[in-house]
Design a protein around this motif. Structure first.
Motif: not given
Ligand SMILES: [Zn+2]
Length: 261
Positions: A10, A13, A43, A46, A101
């Motif tokens: 991601c 994060c 991810c 997010c 996240p």
């Molecule tokens: Zn994330």
């Protein structure tokens, strides 16, 4: 749906598994249109947070121009829906990533922005209604004339620069976002405050060349961002500030309603 590292991380994060896709927002205005894009990889969490934010913005801001309402915004919403479906195939992010996240927040249909979904139908209904109830063809023509837009210019920004992985929070200097007051001017150390999803906001003199926006209001609490939308219509950009209390989940403690310079 299994949670296995898939080699994609991601952007926001650092978690895995992630999928490389973008979420978009569209803002229609009579003469210009603005396209915003928040690039991945994302991810699951997010991605969901970004989907809800960007789609919610489009539902409210996306209809206000002929091309926007007929083509640009529906396409934007469709792309987001397709990407959300791809996102849903991911398992939850594996804990232990560089940062937490994002909190996906409430589903779209529980947000005020969902009312925007019905805006085009309401407007269309009004046009049909006024067309049916006007006598004489001249006023009829009037009600349809907006379908022939004047020359429309496009502002299509390039992909915003966003740092790959946000660094861990450090102690902030005294002129950070927290110290910003109404009337202050701010800039984003990371780039363009209008496009940056992880801006590093600092207060500067309004005469300073770096100043990008003026603080219209600074509502506190987790609904600060909706307050910007509802009470300060001149708001162009909303920056939300999140704090984690005693190591708990991150909670929005204030928002900056910003008007671009
Ligand atoms: Zn994330």
């Amino acid at each position: 749906m299994s949670t296995q590292a898939n080699g994609v991380y991601c952007r926001y994060c650092g978690s895995t598994p992630a999928v490389d896709l973008d979420f978009r927002a569209h803002r229609g205005m009579v003469f210009i249109m603005q396209f915003r894009k928040l690039p991945g990889p994302y991810c699951r969490d997010c991605g969901l947070a970004s989907f809800r934010k960007m789609t919610g913005d489009s539902l409210v801001q996306g209809w206000w121009g002929p091309i926007s309402a007929i083509i640009a915004n529906p396409v934007t919403l469709l792309i987001n829906l397709v990407n959300r479906a791809r996102l849903q195939q991911l398992g939850p992010p594996i804990p232990g990533a560089p940062s937490l996240p994002m909190n996906p927040g409430r589903p779209l249909w529980q947000r005020p922005a969902i009312v925007g979904l019905f805006l085009p139908f309401i407007v269309l209904g009004l046009i049909v209604y006024s067309g049916a109830h006007s006598s004489g063809s001249s006023s009829n023509r009037n009600s349809y004339s907006y379908l022939n837009p004047p020359s429309t210019s496009y502002t299509v920004p390039s992909i915003p620069m966003i740092p790959s992985i946000p660094s861990l929070p450090t102690t902030q200097p005294a002129h950070d976002a927290k110290s910003a007051k109404v009337g202050d001017c701010v800039w984003d150390k990371n780039g363009d405050i209008a496009k940056d999803d992880h801006p590093k906001v600092e207060v500067v003199e309004c005469g300073d060349q770096r100043a990008q926006a003026t603080v219209l209001a600074k509502p506190t609490g987790p609904t600060g961002d909706t307050e910007c939308d509802n009470k300060y219509p001149a708001t162009d950009v909303i920056i939300t500030h999140k704090t984690s209390f005693n190591g708990g989940p991150e909670i929005e403690d204030f928002a900056l309603c910003l008007q671009l310079k």
